[in-house]
Write a protein that holds these residues in place. Structure first.
Motif, PDB file in Angstrom:
ATOM      1  N   UNK A  71       0.848  -1.189   0.000  1.00  0.00           N
ATOM      2  CA  UNK A  71       0.000   0.000   0.000  1.00  0.00           C
ATOM      3  C   UNK A  71       0.885   1.240   0.000  1.00  0.00           C
ATOM      4  N   UNK A  72       0.537   2.216  -0.829  1.00  0.00           N
ATOM      5  CA  UNK A  72       1.240   3.493  -0.863  1.00  0.00           C
ATOM      6  C   UNK A  72       0.404   4.528  -0.119  1.00  0.00           C
ATOM      7  N   UNK A  73       0.991   5.176   0.874  1.00  0.00           N
ATOM      8  CA  UNK A  73       0.272   6.168   1.680  1.00  0.00           C
ATOM      9  C   UNK A  73       1.057   7.469   1.747  1.00  0.00           C
ATOM     10  N   UNK A  74       0.355   8.546   2.026  1.00  0.00           N
ATOM     11  CA  UNK A  74       1.011   9.816   2.340  1.00  0.00           C
ATOM     12  C   UNK A  74       1.581   9.701   3.746  1.00  0.00           C
ATOM     13  N   UNK A  75       2.876   9.966   3.891  1.00  0.00           N
ATOM     14  CA  UNK A  75       3.496   9.856   5.209  1.00  0.00           C
ATOM     15  C   UNK A  75       2.883  10.861   6.178  1.00  0.00           C
ATOM     16  N   UNK A  76       2.561  10.364   7.365  1.00  0.00           N
ATOM     17  CA  UNK A  76       1.978  11.225   8.373  1.00  0.00           C
ATOM     18  C   UNK A  76       0.484  11.413   8.234  1.00  0.00           C
ATOM     19  N   UNK A  77      -0.120  10.763   7.207  1.00  0.00           N
ATOM     20  CA  UNK A  77      -1.557  10.881   7.013  1.00  0.00           C
ATOM     21  C   UNK A  77      -2.337  10.066   8.025  1.00  0.00           C
ATOM     22  N   UNK A  78      -3.649  10.270   8.031  1.00  0.00           N
ATOM     23  CA  UNK A  78      -4.505   9.620   9.019  1.00  0.00           C
ATOM     24  C   UNK A  78      -4.546   8.110   8.863  1.00  0.00           C
ATOM     25  N   UNK A  79      -4.242   7.613   7.672  1.00  0.00           N
ATOM     26  CA  UNK A  79      -4.341   6.171   7.433  1.00  0.00           C
ATOM     27  C   UNK A  79      -3.226   5.381   8.110  1.00  0.00           C
ATOM     28  N   UNK A  80      -2.040   5.957   8.245  1.00  0.00           N
ATOM     29  CA  UNK A  80      -0.889   5.175   8.694  1.00  0.00           C
ATOM     30  C   UNK A  80      -1.063   4.557  10.087  1.00  0.00           C
ATOM     31  N   UNK A  81      -1.555   5.270  11.088  1.00  0.00           N
ATOM     32  CA  UNK A  81      -1.746   4.613  12.386  1.00  0.00           C
ATOM     33  C   UNK A  81      -2.725   3.448  12.318  1.00  0.00           C
ATOM     34  N   UNK A  82      -3.764   3.585  11.494  1.00  0.00           N
ATOM     35  CA  UNK A  82      -4.736   2.504  11.359  1.00  0.00           C
ATOM     36  C   UNK A  82      -4.108   1.288  10.684  1.00  0.00           C
ATOM     37  N   UNK A  83      -3.229   1.517   9.707  1.00  0.00           N
ATOM     38  CA  UNK A  83      -2.514   0.400   9.080  1.00  0.00           C
ATOM     39  C   UNK A  83      -1.662  -0.333  10.105  1.00  0.00           C
ATOM     40  N   UNK A  84      -0.950   0.427  10.914  1.00  0.00           N
ATOM     41  CA  UNK A  84      -0.099  -0.180  11.938  1.00  0.00           C
ATOM     42  C   UNK A  84      -0.934  -1.005  12.916  1.00  0.00           C
ATOM     43  N   UNK A  85      -2.103  -0.495  13.277  1.00  0.00           N
ATOM     44  CA  UNK A  85      -2.971  -1.222  14.204  1.00  0.00           C
ATOM     45  C   UNK A  85      -3.429  -2.557  13.633  1.00  0.00           C
ATOM     46  N   UNK A  86      -3.494  -2.645  12.291  1.00  0.00           N
ATOM     47  CA  UNK A  86      -3.939  -3.874  11.641  1.00  0.00           C
ATOM     48  C   UNK A  86      -2.769  -4.776  11.236  1.00  0.00           C
ATOM     49  N   UNK A  87      -1.579  -4.470  11.738  1.00  0.00           N
ATOM     50  CA  UNK A  87      -0.447  -5.349  11.521  1.00  0.00           C
ATOM     51  C   UNK A  87       0.390  -5.053  10.296  1.00  0.00           C
ATOM     52  N   UNK A  88       0.132  -3.936   9.616  1.00  0.00           N
ATOM     53  CA  UNK A  88       0.955  -3.552   8.474  1.00  0.00           C
ATOM     54  C   UNK A  88       2.141  -2.722   8.972  1.00  0.00           C
ATOM     55  N   UNK A  89       3.229  -2.699   8.181  1.00  0.00           N
ATOM     56  CA  UNK A  89       4.442  -1.989   8.584  1.00  0.00           C
ATOM     57  C   UNK A  89       5.124  -1.390   7.357  1.00  0.00           C
ATOM     58  N   UNK A  90       5.894  -0.305   7.535  1.00  0.00           N
ATOM     59  CA  UNK A  90       6.646   0.260   6.409  1.00  0.00           C
ATOM     60  C   UNK A  90       7.546  -0.793   5.763  1.00  0.00           C
ATOM     61  N   UNK A  91       7.561  -0.788   4.451  1.00  0.00           N
ATOM     62  CA  UNK A  91       8.322  -1.800   3.700  1.00  0.00           C
ATOM     63  C   UNK A  91       9.784  -1.359   3.581  1.00  0.00           C
ATOM     64  N   UNK A  92      10.513  -1.469   4.676  1.00  0.00           N
ATOM     65  CA  UNK A  92      11.884  -0.972   4.710  1.00  0.00           C
ATOM     66  C   UNK A  92      12.809  -1.764   3.785  1.00  0.00           C
ATOM     67  N   UNK A  93      12.370  -2.935   3.339  1.00  0.00           N
ATOM     68  CA  UNK A  93      13.190  -3.754   2.444  1.00  0.00           C
ATOM     69  C   UNK A  93      12.995  -3.395   0.976  1.00  0.00           C
ATOM     70  N   UNK A  94      12.106  -2.443   0.683  1.00  0.00           N
ATOM     71  CA  UNK A  94      11.840  -2.086  -0.712  1.00  0.00           C
ATOM     72  C   UNK A  94      13.119  -1.611  -1.386  1.00  0.00           C
ATOM     73  N   UNK A  95      13.468  -2.227  -2.490  1.00  0.00           N
ATOM     74  CA  UNK A  95      14.778  -2.027  -3.122  1.00  0.00           C
ATOM     75  C   UNK A  95      15.043  -0.568  -3.480  1.00  0.00           C
ATOM     76  N   UNK A  96      14.035   0.125  -3.995  1.00  0.00           N
ATOM     77  CA  UNK A  96      14.244   1.505  -4.434  1.00  0.00           C
ATOM     78  C   UNK A  96      14.052   2.515  -3.314  1.00  0.00           C
ATOM     79  N   UNK A  97      13.801   2.049  -2.091  1.00  0.00           N
ATOM     80  CA  UNK A  97      13.568   2.943  -0.967  1.00  0.00           C
ATOM     81  C   UNK A  97      12.096   3.039  -0.648  1.00  0.00           C
TER      82      UNK A  97
END
Length: 249
Positions: A71-97
């Motif tokens: 999922x692509x989100x705007x950083x700091x947007x309202x969606x990100x905390x809800x994603x984290x609550x549902x077990x999603x996490x930033x894809x730090x392994x993404x090759x291009x950053x």
């Protein structure tokens, strides 16, 4: 300043997937794995159903196209905390950053030597896609948009620099800027940016948008010198494996 979501939608239209499906205001995208942007769900606005159900749809869509859900989100947007609550996490392994800075600046121009072509050449493909014989997915993403220009810098018959420009509304979206190592630090990147900007301005663009990984310090320094400033950032998120099982088979 316009909302980040507005600019994200314009940039997305400049980088279209091979296959897309609307989920409310979200856009589920697939392009055989060519780039994160074209193979993730752009989570902007209301998906039209509860978030957990929307993410299930994201997972099912991705798996049906042989992709890992993202999922692509705007950083700091309202969606990100809800994603984290549902077990999603930033894809730090993404090759291009996984975290990307979206920059805005003036169109610029005119160029001194670089020019914009109506069709990509073999040399352009080599620099912008890494091969003169791109996959069908790469070809689709890079050659599909409302208005497209293919910038080249040449020395003799050799293409030594290249860039892609796409105009959506009043924005020229510039991407895939590349210069051969032997020709760097000679002003070619600046000249290619000028060519893309002038081309976009001639087609109604009043500003230029770029998307750059926050870890790409040389590129960020170049764009700062050209007058670009950060508008916002976006991030890619991925689910915990147990929360996004493949049900496509």
């Amino acid at each position: 300043m316009e909302p980040a979501e507005t600019l994200e939608l314009q940039c997305a239209l400049a980088w279209p997937p091979v296959t897309g499906e609307r989920l409310g205001n979200w856009w589920l995208r697939a392009a055989d794995g060519f780039t994160g942007r074209a193979n993730s769900a752009l989570a902007i606005g209301d998906p039209g159903l509860p978030l957990a159900g929307a993410l299930d749809r994201v997972c099912d869509f991705a798996h049906s196209h042989g992709l890992d859900p993202m999922v692509q989100t705007v950083k700091g947007g309202a969606l990100e905390p809800a994603l984290a609550d549902l077990g999603w996490a930033p894809n730090v392994a993404h090759e291009a950053g996984h975290e990307v800075s979206v920059l805005l600046g003036p169109p610029g121009g005119p160029a001194e030597t670089s020019r914009i072509l109506e069709e990509p050449t073999f040399g352009w493909w080599e620099l912008c896609a890494g091969t003169s014989e791109p996959s069908e997915a790469a070809r689709h993403v890079l050659t599909t948009a409302p208005a497209l220009g293919y910038g080249v810098a040449e020395v003799g018959t050799e293409t030594v620099g290249a860039v892609r420009g796409a105009v959506v509304d009043d924005v020229v979206h510039v991407s895939r800027l590349a210069v051969l190592p032997a020709y760097r630090r000679k002003g070619l990147a600046v000249d290619l940016m000028a060519a893309a900007g002038a081309w976009g301005a001639a087609r109604g663009a009043t500003r230029c948008a770029l998307q750059v990984s926050v870890t790409n310090a040389p590129a960020l320094a170049l764009y700062e010198r050209l007058g670009f400033t950060e508008h916002h950032r976006y991030r890619y998120w991925v689910p915990a494996a147990a929360s996004c099982e493949d049900r496509s088979s």
